[in-house]
Design a protein around this motif. Structure first.
Motif, PDB file in Angstrom:
ATOM      1  N   SER A 173      31.935  19.054  66.011  1.00  0.00           N
ATOM      2  CA  SER A 173      32.106  18.870  67.454  1.00  0.00           C
ATOM      3  C   SER A 173      32.991  19.962  68.018  1.00  0.00           C
ATOM      4  N   SER A 174      32.695  20.374  69.213  1.00  0.00           N
ATOM      5  CA  SER A 174      33.561  21.291  69.946  1.00  0.00           C
ATOM      6  C   SER A 174      33.843  20.675  71.309  1.00  0.00           C
ATOM      7  N   PHE A 175      34.841  21.234  71.943  1.00  0.00           N
ATOM      8  CA  PHE A 175      35.246  20.706  73.248  1.00  0.00           C
ATOM      9  C   PHE A 175      35.604  19.236  73.151  1.00  0.00           C
ATOM     10  N   ASP A 176      36.294  18.863  72.036  1.00  0.00           N
ATOM     11  CA  ASP A 176      36.747  17.494  71.813  1.00  0.00           C
ATOM     12  C   ASP A 176      35.614  16.483  71.923  1.00  0.00           C
ATOM     13  N   GLY A 177      34.405  16.925  71.558  1.00  0.00           N
ATOM     14  CA  GLY A 177      33.280  16.002  71.537  1.00  0.00           C
ATOM     15  C   GLY A 177      32.340  16.118  72.710  1.00  0.00           C
ATOM     16  N   LEU A 178      32.511  17.096  73.571  1.00  0.00           N
ATOM     17  CA  LEU A 178      31.538  17.296  74.644  1.00  0.00           C
ATOM     18  C   LEU A 178      30.270  17.965  74.120  1.00  0.00           C
ATOM     19  N   GLU A 179      30.376  18.616  72.972  1.00  0.00           N
ATOM     20  CA  GLU A 179      29.213  19.277  72.390  1.00  0.00           C
ATOM     21  C   GLU A 179      29.247  19.095  70.877  1.00  0.00           C
ATOM     22  N   TYR A 180      28.069  18.830  70.291  1.00  0.00           N
ATOM     23  CA  TYR A 180      27.952  18.644  68.848  1.00  0.00           C
ATOM     24  C   TYR A 180      26.876  19.569  68.299  1.00  0.00           C
ATOM     25  N   GLN A 181      27.170  20.167  67.168  1.00  0.00           N
ATOM     26  CA  GLN A 181      26.229  21.045  66.486  1.00  0.00           C
ATOM     27  C   GLN A 181      25.976  20.508  65.080  1.00  0.00           C
ATOM     28  N   LEU A 182      24.713  20.447  64.676  1.00  0.00           N
ATOM     29  CA  LEU A 182      24.346  20.108  63.304  1.00  0.00           C
ATOM     30  C   LEU A 182      24.122  21.421  62.561  1.00  0.00           C
ATOM     31  N   TYR A 567      36.063  29.663  76.025  1.00  0.00           N
ATOM     32  CA  TYR A 567      35.757  29.511  74.603  1.00  0.00           C
ATOM     33  C   TYR A 567      36.320  28.194  74.078  1.00  0.00           C
ATOM     34  N   ALA A 568      35.745  27.698  73.011  1.00  0.00           N
ATOM     35  CA  ALA A 568      36.176  26.447  72.408  1.00  0.00           C
ATOM     36  C   ALA A 568      37.338  26.690  71.460  1.00  0.00           C
ATOM     37  N   ASP A 569      38.228  25.712  71.374  1.00  0.00           N
ATOM     38  CA  ASP A 569      39.273  25.781  70.366  1.00  0.00           C
ATOM     39  C   ASP A 569      38.634  25.896  68.985  1.00  0.00           C
ATOM     40  N   SER A 570      39.309  26.575  68.091  1.00  0.00           N
ATOM     41  CA  SER A 570      38.784  26.814  66.748  1.00  0.00           C
ATOM     42  C   SER A 570      38.604  25.496  66.000  1.00  0.00           C
ATOM     43  N   ASN A 571      37.522  25.403  65.226  1.00  0.00           N
ATOM     44  CA  ASN A 571      37.242  24.178  64.472  1.00  0.00           C
ATOM     45  C   ASN A 571      36.535  24.478  63.148  1.00  0.00           C
ATOM     46  N   ALA A 572      36.789  25.645  62.561  1.00  0.00           N
ATOM     47  CA  ALA A 572      36.246  26.049  61.252  1.00  0.00           C
ATOM     48  C   ALA A 572      34.753  26.352  61.296  1.00  0.00           C
ATOM     49  N   THR A 573      34.200  26.567  62.484  1.00  0.00           N
ATOM     50  CA  THR A 573      32.816  27.005  62.588  1.00  0.00           C
ATOM     51  C   THR A 573      32.779  28.508  62.859  1.00  0.00           C
ATOM     52  N   LEU A 574      31.593  29.089  62.749  1.00  0.00           N
ATOM     53  CA  LEU A 574      31.437  30.535  62.888  1.00  0.00           C
ATOM     54  C   LEU A 574      31.800  30.993  64.298  1.00  0.00           C
ATOM     55  N   ARG A 575      32.692  31.976  64.384  1.00  0.00           N
ATOM     56  CA  ARG A 575      33.150  32.492  65.678  1.00  0.00           C
ATOM     57  C   ARG A 575      33.224  34.015  65.639  1.00  0.00           C
ATOM     58  N   LEU A 576      33.230  34.610  66.844  1.00  0.00           N
ATOM     59  CA  LEU A 576      33.330  36.055  66.990  1.00  0.00           C
ATOM     60  C   LEU A 576      34.450  36.394  67.967  1.00  0.00           C
TER      61      LEU A 576
END
Length: 698
Positions: A173-182, A567-576
């Motif tokens: 989840s990013s944005f504290d749960g406003l968006e979810y990625q599988l 940008y979203a706070d970091s959450n261990a997903t791929l970022r640039l």
């Protein structure tokens, strides 16, 4: 559905002139929306081959533990930071009796050193599942029930994905749960050491100085086992992994002013903390933490017996405490001299002016900020209490007794898998067997007495009634009463004998509850309170997630009104992260150039080595304006053509608050220069075969 973005501080953009710096770790799917941000920093999407970046370069990036790595050959070679895998390399070398002080190079693939428990994951697919999750959440749920429902839905999506793909699947989840990625990833569990440089200039990982001369790199190789198709096959055939893409190495490197992209999996950032949260952290929490650490160190020095079997353990604990205290003191000093509190408060004033500029916004967004402030105040009380409990947990025997009773309760409840119970039992067994090397009764009692005094001074809202009752703390802290109770507790227990402790691994809750052992009695008495604290923390976490989600919506609306992407706070997903190679000015009349060189390294090490001008000027490390989120500084660094030009591994002193903010003028990331890596490889003829495998772009 409106695209979701995160907050880029507007005030900073308005009051500071561009210095070719782009704040933020951006998600790959945001690349096409970054044109306004890059243009504001005198960069443009045309500066980068975005198509190649998305369709080729990112397919070569893998997650390695909490770090990033890149495939650099079609034969499974990986380049990453040595600091990311140092523990795995040390363990592997120790098992084989190898000494790696002079480096290591595998001349044949059979000599490559397997690194146990070092897993690499390569992303194969990312799917937005926000709608799928949201439509399954009933309205009217409490925060805790909503969090549990989301967890159940996510687990179901992951299981379905894994059955279809036969790969690792995770809902993020990013944005504290406003968006979810599988996110679907291929897990590579067979990773081996190919080359480790002989590094004479080993530096501490918390060294924030510049210039740096750290050769923080290592070459690995990933292997893959072919699937077993029949019962006749005894063993799977293992071969090198053939990646879908790999990065060519830029032999030309970078020059000052060049645009670069850092690609990473940063774990955590808190860029959207409110001003009152920062005031609590840096005004109360961290100063209190430093005090506790220093007092714990003093207790160890005063009470530990240098001749005891546990002396080495407590010496190591003291060093860890000193290291953490040093980092926190540096952060406190940096905060006092930073613009973070000023900028944060100024931004919030602008946000409130915007909200108050409309009755509708006041009605919709005003209550969100009020509730967030109330929840933050409650959380601060909990954090103060939990900070004291951290040090009470250094008492070995009471904590072991509580863990044993919890294990018995879980086993009796039958709602935990056998595998999970076995794993927990194995961990406890190891702790028990290590007890003679990690337990000193004087220090156990000393920690308890000292930090119970701190606990007793907490606000009443932070107190634990069972603990107050057990040590007679309701009428204040009486040192004689507490000391007497502790001495009686340790005197009337048999748990200081590992053989006795091992027997409790298999006992039932009833046996605990009918025991006359003093520490077992204490564990039973504290169990309801311990479970209550766990539920309180879970409830608090769920409520904060809910209100932060709402707060993020306020920020989104504000930024939409300003025409700013975020940008979203970091959450261990791929970022640039985008930036330029650039020095900086930390002090008046001081300018740091962006490259450290071999000449400077030789001077540092007092080596009288006669080098030609080309070698003397060869860059070792370089600085860039790329964002970072300390302590997660590992990143693969690319030029605008998608070639690998370095490995980010650190930051300068001004980056010590990178979890909370980015300073456009002085935040700088430190990278290992690819030219120095290649030069080092070329110095040893043993690396000839390795160099042939690498795709080097001149």
């Amino acid at each position: 559905m409106r695209k979701l973005y995160y907050f880029l501080p507007l005030l900073t953009l308005l009051i500071n002139p561009p210095v070719f710096a782009v704040e933020g770790w951006w998600q790959p799917q945001q690349l096409s929306q970054l044109a306004p941000v890059l243009a504001q920093e005198k960069l443009s999407l045309a500066s980068f081959d975005i198509n190649a970046l998305q369709n080729h370069s990112l397919k070569a990036i893998v997650k390695l533990g909490n770090c990033s790595a890149a495939f650099v050959s079609d034969t499974g070679l990986l380049l990453t930071n040595y600091s990311c895998i140092a523990q795995s390399v040390t363990a592997a070398a120790g098992q084989r009796g190898l000494t790696l002080a002079n480096g290591y190079t595998a001349l044949q693939r059979e000599a490559e050193l397997p690194l146990a428990n070092l897993h690499t994951s390569l992303i194969t697919n990312t799917q937005n599942v926000t709608v799928q999750i949201n439509r399954q959440i009933p309205s009217g749920l409490s925060s805790a029930d909503k969090a549990e429902k989301i967890s159940q839905i996510s687990l179901a999506l992951e299981r379905e994905c894994q059955q279809i793909s036969q790969q690792q699947c995770e809902v993020s989840s990013s944005f504290d749960g406003l968006e979810y990625q599988l996110i679907t990833s291929m897990l590579l569990t067979d990773v081996r050491l190919v080359h480790l440089p002989a590094v004479a200039n080993k530096e501490a990982l918390d060294n924030w100085s510049w210039p740096r001369y750290q050769a923080d790199y290592v070459v690995l190789r990933a292997y893959q086992a072919a699937p077993v198709h029949s019962a006749d096959q005894q063993d799977a055939v293992v071969s090198v992994f053939r990646p879908p893409a790999y990065l060519p190495l830029s032999g030309a490197g970078v020059n000052e002013g060049d645009a670069v992209v850092a690609v990473a999996f940063p774990r955590r950032s808190q860029r959207y903390s409110r001003a009152e949260e920062l005031q609590f952290l840096f005004g109360l929490y961290y100063p209190q933490s430093v005090l506790y650490r220093q007092q714990a160190i003093e207790l160890i020095e005063k009470l530990s017996d240098s001749d005891s079997g546990a002396a080495q353990y407590y010496q190591q604990l003291s060093r860890r405490l000193q290291h953490a205290s040093h980092n926190e003191q540096n952060m406190l000093l940096r905060y006092q001299h930073s613009q973070l509190p000023i900028n944060k408060s100024a931004f919030e004033q602008q946000l409130m002016q915007w909200i108050n500029g409309s009755p509708v916004r006041q009605q919709v967004y005003g209550p969100v900020l009020d509730k967030l402030q109330r929840l933050n105040t409650r959380q601060h009380v909990v954090l103060q209490r939990d900070l004291v409990l951290v040090y009470l947990n250094y008492t070995k025997l009471p904590i072991l007794a509580q863990q044993l009773y919890k294990l018995a309760k879980k086993r009796a409840a039958g709602n935990v898998s056998a595998a999970a119970l076995d794993a927990e039992m194995a961990t406890l067994r190891q702790q028990i067997l290590s007890l003679p090397q990690q337990f000193d009764v004087r220090l156990d009692q000393g920690f308890a007495l000292h930090f119970l005094r701190h606990y007793a001074s907490l606000p009443q809202a932070a107190r634990i009634s069972a603990l107050d009752h057990y040590f007679a703390l309701n009428d204040g802290f009486n040192v004689d009463i507490v000391r007497h109770k502790l001495e009686a507790m340790y005197r009337s227990t048999l748990l200081n004998d590992p053989a006795q402790l091992l027997q409790w691994l298999q006992r039932s809750p009833a046996q605990f509850e009918h025991s006359r052992d003093s520490l077992i009695n204490f564990a039973v008495a504290m169990y309801p309170a311990s479970e209550g604290l766990a539920m309180e923390r879970q409830q608090m976490k769920a409520e904060l997630a809910d209100i932060r989600r709402a707060y993020d919506e306020v920020i989104i609306a504000f930024n939409d009104a300003q025409g700013l992407p975020s940008y979203a706070d970091s959450n261990a997903t791929l970022r640039l992260s985008f930036g330029r190679v650039k020095g900086y000015q930390p002090l008046d009349a001081v300018w740091y150039q962006p490259f450290s060189t071999v000449k400077g390294l030789n001077n540092l090490l007092k080596r009288n080595i006669d080098t030609d001008d080309t070698t003397a000027s060869l860059p070792v490390n370089f600085l860039s304006t790329n964002d970072s989120t300390w302590p997660d500084n590992s990143a693969v660094t690319l030029n605008k053509q998608g070639e690998l030009v370095g490995l980010m591994f650190s930051g300068v002193a001004e980056n010590q608050l990178a979890q909370w903010h980015y300073d456009r003028h002085s935040s700088r990331s430190v990278h290992m220069d690819i030219r120095y890596i290649l030069w080092q490889l070329q110095q040893d003829q043993q690396n000839t075969l390795l160099l042939r495998e690498l795709d080097i772009q001149r």
